[in-house]
Motif scaffolding. Structure first.
Motif, PDB file in Angstrom:
ATOM      1  N   GLU A   1       0.827  -1.218   0.000  1.00 26.46           N
ATOM      2  CA  GLU A   1       0.000   0.000   0.000  1.00 26.46           C
ATOM      3  C   GLU A   1       0.854   1.257   0.000  1.00 26.46           C
ATOM      4  O   GLU A   1       0.527   2.245  -0.628  1.00 26.46           O
ATOM      5  N   GLN A   2       1.933   1.202   0.769  1.00 25.12           N
ATOM      6  CA  GLN A   2       2.797   2.384   0.875  1.00 25.12           C
ATOM      7  C   GLN A   2       3.781   2.466  -0.282  1.00 25.12           C
ATOM      8  O   GLN A   2       4.607   3.373  -0.344  1.00 25.12           O
ATOM      9  N   GLY A   3       3.697   1.487  -1.210  1.00 22.53           N
ATOM     10  CA  GLY A   3       4.536   1.509  -2.403  1.00 22.53           C
ATOM     11  C   GLY A   3       6.012   1.372  -2.119  1.00 22.53           C
ATOM     12  O   GLY A   3       6.839   1.929  -2.834  1.00 22.53           O
ATOM     13  N   SER A   4       6.342   0.641  -1.063  1.00 19.37           N
ATOM     14  CA  SER A   4       7.762   0.571  -0.717  1.00 19.37           C
ATOM     15  C   SER A   4       8.310  -0.843  -0.708  1.00 19.37           C
ATOM     16  O   SER A   4       9.082  -1.202   0.153  1.00 19.37           O
TER      17      SER A   4
END
Ligand code: AMP
Length: 428
Positions: free
Chosen positions: A320-323
Motif C-alpha cells: 500500500e505504501q509503495g515501498s
C-alpha cells in the motif's frame, strides 16, 4: 477433472512475495540477535490442552479458531495446530527446565500460525508471525525494551507511520473487581448484546471489550475502563513502562481498549498500528505480559512478556505504501551455446561458477542461440557466457548484456572476471 485450489483462507507465497517474507524474517532474526534473543523452534502442533489451558477455553482462538487434528483411533492425544506462540513456548520452557537457565530466557522465532478464522482481506487461516518472548523478568524495563524492539522491526522493514498503543489490563489483585464492575455494566445492557456476546458475558466478560462485532462499538466506548480500576502496583508498573518508553524516544499512546484476546495476559498489553488504521482487523502486531502462564502450564510462578508481529499485514502495508523493493536474486550470468548437444559443458561451466558463489543459470534447452540470449536478458542477467569454437583454446565469449559489449575470456579467469565486473557495475 476437478480443479484444485489452495484451501480457503490460505495462499501460496509466489517467489516475489516469498522473497519479501524471507527478508522480513531475516530482519526479525538479525534484530533478535542484536537484542539478545536466541533462535528457537517449537512444533507446528501441540497437545490441544496446551492451548485450551494456556490461552483459555472461552477465548475466540480456542472456542472457534483452533485447527484441531482429529485423533487417530490408536492415539489418545488430541492435537491442534499452533494458533499463537506463547503457550507452546511456555510449555517448552517448563518441559526443558529453562527456569534453571540464566533469567530472563529470551527467545525469538518466526513461522506460520493457524487459525480457523473467517477469511477476509488481511485475515488468513495460515499466516506468518515474528515472535519474541522474554521469560523470567517481571519488568517494567524489559516491557519497554520489547515494545521498542517491535517498533524497530517496522522501521527496518520500511513501514511508515507505525504507532504503539499501550495499556495495562491489571493483575489478580485488581482485575477481579474490575471484571465485576464490567459484568454489572453489560448486564444492565444485556438486551442490546448480540447473542454471542451475551453468552460470553458471564464466562469471560473482558472478551466483550475487544469484540469484532460492530454492534458492540458504542457500548464498549462507554464501558468502565480498566485504567480507573488498576491497583497501586499495576499503576506503578504502567507508569514506569511509560517512563522507559519516553526515555527511549518511543512514541506511544495509552489506549484503554487494548485488552488483547487471550486470557493469559496481565498488566502490560500493547499493539502496533499504522496511524489512521486502528480498525479491529488492522493491528500489525501485538503483545503483552503473561505473569501467570508458566504456573498455569505446570511450572513455578514465573513472569513473562512477548510480542507477535504479523508478516502478512506488513507485506500488505508495504504494498500500500509503495515501498516494496525488488529482490536482487536474478542470475549474474547465463551460460548459453549454439550447439544443442553441448549441455554437458554448459552445465559443467555453470557448476564451476556456482561453486565460487556466483548466481548462474545454465540454458539447457535446444532453442537457438539468439533466443537463449534474449531469455538471459529477460532474466535480468548481467552477462551471457557464450560457448563456441574458442572452447578448444580454453576460452569463451562473455557478453555484457547491459553494456552490449563482448570479449573473449580464458575459462581459468572466468569466475574472477564475472565477479569483478558485476561488483564494479553494482557499486559504480
Ligand atoms: P494476535 O495475537 O491475534 O494479536 O496477532 C498478532 C498479529 O498477527 C496481528 O496483529 C496481525 O498482524 C497478525 N494476525 C493475527 N491474526 C491474523 C490472521 N488471521 N491473518 C493474518 N494475520 C493475522
Amino acid at each position: 477433472m476437478a480443479t484444485y485450489r489452495a484451501p480457503r483462507g490460505t495462499r501460496d507465497l509466489l517467489p516475489e512475495e516469498r522473497a519479501l517474507f524471507e527478508r522480513l524474517m531475516g530482519i526479525g532474526s538479525e534484530l533478535a540477535t542484536r537484542y539478545g534473543y536466541r533462535p528457537f523452534e517449537t512444533p507446528l502442533f501441540e497437545q490441544a490442552a496446551v492451548f485450551e489451558r494456556g490461552i483459555g477455553e472461552t477465548t475466540d482462538v480456542v472456542e472457534k479458531e483452533l485447527f484441531r487434528i482429529a485423533p487417530r483411533t490408536e492415539e489418545a492425544e488430541s492435537w491442534a495446530l499452533r494458533p499463537e506462540w506463547t503457550a507452546g513456548i511456555v510449555r517448552a520452557y517448563v518441559q526443558h527446565g529453562m527456569q534453571t537457565w540464566p533469567q530472563p530466557v529470551k527467545l525469538a522465532i518466526s513461522g506460520p500460525i493457524f487459525r480457523y478464522d473467517r477469511p477476509q482481506a488481511g485475515r488468513y487461516r495460515q499466516f506468518w508471525q515474528f515472535d519474541v518472548e522474554a521469560i523470567g523478568d517481571p519488568g517494567p524495563a524489559i516491557d519497554a525494551e520489547i515494545v521498542e524492539l517491535g517498533l524497530r522491526f517496522y522501521r527496518e522493514a520500511g513501514v511508515e507511520g507505525v504507532e504503539v498503543l499501550l495499556n495495562s489490563i491489571g493483575d489478580p489483585a485488581c482485575r477481579p473487581a474490575y471484571v465485576e464492575t464490567l459484568t454489572d455494566y453489560y448486564r444492565r445492557h444485556a438486551a442490546a448484546l448480540p447473542p454471542v456476546e451475551r453468552n460470553r458475558l458471564e464466562r469471560n466478560v473482558l472478551r466483550l471489550l475487544d469484540s469484532k462485532d460492530p454492534a458492540m462499538a458504542e457500548l464498549n466506548e462507554a464501558a468502565p475502563r480498566i485504567s480507573d480500576h488498576l491497583c497501586g502496583a499495576c499503576n506503578a508498573h504502567l507508569e514506569s513502562v511509560q517512563a522507559h518508553l519516553t526515555a527511549l524516544d518511543v512514541p506511544f499512546r495509552v489506549e484503554p481498549a487494548v485488552v488483547r484476546g487471550l486470557d493469559y495476559y496481565t498488566r502490560t498489553a500493547f499493539e502496533y498500528y499504522v496511524a489512521g488504521r486502528e480498525g479491529q482487523q488492522q493491528a500489525l502486531g501485538g503483545g503483552g505480559r503473561y505473569d501467570g502462564l508458566v504456573q498455569l502450564l505446570g511450572g513455578r510462578p514465573t513472569p513473562g512478556i512477548g510480542f507477535a508481529l504479523g508478516l502478512d499485514r506488513v507485506a500488505l502495508v508495504l504494498a500500500e505504501q509503495g515501498s516494496i523493493s525488488a529482490a536482487e536474486d536474478g542470475p549474474v550470468a547465463v551460460v548459453v551455446g549454439a550447439d544443442p548437444d553441448d549441455t554437458v559443458i554448459r552445465l559443467r561451466i555453470a557448476t564451476q561458477l556456482r561453486a565460487t558463489g556466483l548466481r548462474v543459470r545454465a540454458d539447457l534447452g535446444r532453442r537457438k542461440l539468439g533466443r537463449q540470449l534474449q531469455a538471459a536478458g529477460k532474466d535480468g542477467a548481467h552477462f551471457a557466457v557464450i560457448l563456441g569454437d574458442e572452447l578448444n583454446a580454453g576460452q569463451v565469449q562473455v557478453r555484457d548484456l547491459l553494456a552490449g559489449t563482448q570479449r573473449v575470456v580464458a575459462l581459468d579467469d572466468l569466475a574472477r572476471e564475472l565477479a569483478r565486473a558485476d561488483a564494479s557495475h553494482r557499486h559504480g
